[in-house]
Design a protein around this motif. Structure first.
Motif, PDB file in Angstrom:
ATOM      1  N   SER A 129       0.875  -1.175   0.000  1.00  0.00           N
ATOM      2  CA  SER A 129       0.000   0.000   0.000  1.00  0.00           C
ATOM      3  C   SER A 129       0.907   1.218   0.000  1.00  0.00           C
ATOM      4  O   SER A 129       1.710   1.394   0.910  1.00  0.00           O
ATOM      5  N   ILE A 130       0.784   2.018  -1.074  1.00  0.00           N
ATOM      6  CA  ILE A 130       1.674   3.175  -1.179  1.00  0.00           C
ATOM      7  C   ILE A 130       0.890   4.420  -1.573  1.00  0.00           C
ATOM      8  O   ILE A 130      -0.174   4.347  -2.181  1.00  0.00           O
ATOM      9  N   LYS A 131       1.438   5.558  -1.235  1.00  0.00           N
ATOM     10  CA  LYS A 131       0.917   6.864  -1.642  1.00  0.00           C
ATOM     11  C   LYS A 131       1.733   7.294  -2.855  1.00  0.00           C
ATOM     12  O   LYS A 131       2.955   7.355  -2.801  1.00  0.00           O
ATOM     13  N   CYS A 132       1.067   7.556  -3.978  1.00  0.00           N
ATOM     14  CA  CYS A 132       1.755   7.887  -5.229  1.00  0.00           C
ATOM     15  C   CYS A 132       1.991   9.394  -5.341  1.00  0.00           C
ATOM     16  O   CYS A 132       1.272  10.189  -4.729  1.00  0.00           O
ATOM     17  N   PRO A 133       2.977   9.790  -6.139  1.00  0.00           N
ATOM     18  CA  PRO A 133       3.263  11.217  -6.325  1.00  0.00           C
ATOM     19  C   PRO A 133       2.079  12.027  -6.863  1.00  0.00           C
ATOM     20  O   PRO A 133       1.977  13.222  -6.607  1.00  0.00           O
ATOM     21  N   GLY A 156      -4.253  -4.866  -8.739  1.00  0.00           N
ATOM     22  CA  GLY A 156      -4.127  -3.718  -7.855  1.00  0.00           C
ATOM     23  C   GLY A 156      -5.333  -2.815  -7.950  1.00  0.00           C
ATOM     24  O   GLY A 156      -6.149  -2.930  -8.864  1.00  0.00           O
ATOM     25  N   GLU A 157      -5.432  -1.935  -6.971  1.00  0.00           N
ATOM     26  CA  GLU A 157      -6.491  -0.925  -6.954  1.00  0.00           C
ATOM     27  C   GLU A 157      -5.837   0.417  -6.685  1.00  0.00           C
ATOM     28  O   GLU A 157      -5.058   0.559  -5.748  1.00  0.00           O
ATOM     29  N   GLN A 158      -6.163   1.387  -7.550  1.00  0.00           N
ATOM     30  CA  GLN A 158      -5.604   2.726  -7.410  1.00  0.00           C
ATOM     31  C   GLN A 158      -6.743   3.718  -7.283  1.00  0.00           C
ATOM     32  O   GLN A 158      -7.638   3.751  -8.115  1.00  0.00           O
ATOM     33  N   TYR A 168     -11.042   6.042  -9.896  1.00  0.00           N
ATOM     34  CA  TYR A 168     -10.270   4.883  -9.449  1.00  0.00           C
ATOM     35  C   TYR A 168     -10.189   3.827 -10.542  1.00  0.00           C
ATOM     36  O   TYR A 168     -10.966   3.830 -11.490  1.00  0.00           O
ATOM     37  N   PHE A 169      -9.197   2.943 -10.401  1.00  0.00           N
ATOM     38  CA  PHE A 169      -9.016   1.813 -11.307  1.00  0.00           C
ATOM     39  C   PHE A 169      -8.834   0.563 -10.468  1.00  0.00           C
ATOM     40  O   PHE A 169      -8.120   0.579  -9.470  1.00  0.00           O
ATOM     41  N   GLY A 200      -0.878  11.779  -5.901  1.00  0.00           N
ATOM     42  CA  GLY A 200      -1.869  11.897  -4.834  1.00  0.00           C
ATOM     43  C   GLY A 200      -2.755  10.684  -4.674  1.00  0.00           C
ATOM     44  O   GLY A 200      -3.540  10.605  -3.739  1.00  0.00           O
ATOM     45  N   SER A 201      -2.637   9.723  -5.571  1.00  0.00           N
ATOM     46  CA  SER A 201      -3.466   8.527  -5.479  1.00  0.00           C
ATOM     47  C   SER A 201      -2.878   7.547  -4.469  1.00  0.00           C
ATOM     48  O   SER A 201      -1.716   7.655  -4.074  1.00  0.00           O
ATOM     49  N   ASN A 202      -3.729   6.608  -4.061  1.00  0.00           N
ATOM     50  CA  ASN A 202      -3.301   5.513  -3.199  1.00  0.00           C
ATOM     51  C   ASN A 202      -3.386   4.231  -3.990  1.00  0.00           C
ATOM     52  O   ASN A 202      -4.374   3.987  -4.687  1.00  0.00           O
ATOM     53  N   TYR A 203      -2.356   3.413  -3.888  1.00  0.00           N
ATOM     54  CA  TYR A 203      -2.312   2.146  -4.603  1.00  0.00           C
ATOM     55  C   TYR A 203      -2.168   1.017  -3.605  1.00  0.00           C
ATOM     56  O   TYR A 203      -1.344   1.084  -2.699  1.00  0.00           O
ATOM     57  N   GLU A 204      -2.997  -0.004  -3.809  1.00  0.00           N
ATOM     58  CA  GLU A 204      -2.881  -1.224  -3.025  1.00  0.00           C
ATOM     59  C   GLU A 204      -2.853  -2.376  -4.001  1.00  0.00           C
ATOM     60  O   GLU A 204      -3.760  -2.530  -4.814  1.00  0.00           O
ATOM     61  N   GLY A 205      -1.787  -3.146  -3.951  1.00  0.00           N
ATOM     62  CA  GLY A 205      -1.709  -4.286  -4.843  1.00  0.00           C
ATOM     63  C   GLY A 205      -0.295  -4.750  -5.050  1.00  0.00           C
ATOM     64  O   GLY A 205       0.612  -4.409  -4.287  1.00  0.00           O
ATOM     65  N   ALA A 206      -0.134  -5.509  -6.108  1.00  0.00           N
ATOM     66  CA  ALA A 206       1.146  -6.145  -6.397  1.00  0.00           C
ATOM     67  C   ALA A 206       2.149  -5.135  -6.929  1.00  0.00           C
ATOM     68  O   ALA A 206       1.825  -4.261  -7.730  1.00  0.00           O
TER      69      ALA A 206
END
Length: 191
Positions: free
Chosen positions: A21-25, A43-45, A52-53, A27-33
């Motif tokens: 689970s990371i915070k992207c540059p 993954g989910e962003q 969202y995707f 501003g989105s949040n990504y959870e996944g591989a």
């Protein structure tokens, strides 16, 4: 004992591969591989609740089947290299729904689109336009069936009528010239 060790190893591997689970540059949040710090696999962003995707990434780009919601549109279908490509369903908040094929984020191939006012089109698309054979049905019952070019219905009968009009116009001019010629000849004869 062996079983609990195997479960622990599995859980560690699972969460190290799929549980990032990371915070992207952006501003989105990504959870996944993640593989080597790049989105790869499921993954989910999320940018916000309207953007969202969810589904598969390859080298950080949307790939394979997925769901993209961006506030104005919802697309569920196939992605390639980060864009709509293949079969999918695009639903717009402005009132239309398209089911068909995409290429380079545009309606390309065959599909069906229905508008909020009840109009619909089924047929071929090219670069986002009705293009090729199709049927456009208006909500009032009028139907245009045939060839479309760049979003416009091509009515060959209008072309034939305009060509016939030109031919008849030329024939009328020739006939008028012939009449004038014969009148001049006749006048000269009588003089």
């Amino acid at each position: 004992m062996k079983r609990s060790v195997l479960i622990c190893i599995f859980l560690i591997l699972f969460f190290s591969i799929y549980g990032e689970s990371i915070k992207c540059p952006d501003g989105s949040n990504y959870e996944g591989a993640l593989i080597d710090g790049v989105f790869n696999g499921y993954g989910e962003q999320y940018w916000n609740e309207n953007l969202y995707f969810k589904d598969n990434y390859v080298n950080g780009k949307f790939e394979g089947k997925g769901l993209l919601v961006n506030g104005a549109n919802t697309y569920e279908g196939e992605f390639s290299n980060g864009g709509y490509s293949g079969t999918g369903i695009l639903t717009s908040n402005s009132g239309y729904k398209y089911v068909g094929t995409f290429e380079n984020n545009l309606l390309n191939g065959t599909g069906f689109i229905v508008y909020q006012n009840g109009d619909s089109y089924k047929g071929d698309f090219k670069d986002g336009y009705f293009h090729g054979y199709g049927t456009y049905k208006y909500a009032d019952g009028k139907i245009e069936n045939g060839i479309f070019e760049n979003g416009n219905f091509y009515d060959p009968s209008k072309k034939v009528k305009s060509v016939l009009g030109i031919i008849f116009g030329i024939a009328a001019i020739i006939s008028m010239c012939a009449n004038v010629y014969f009148l001049i000849k006749l006048k000269k004869r009588n003089n």
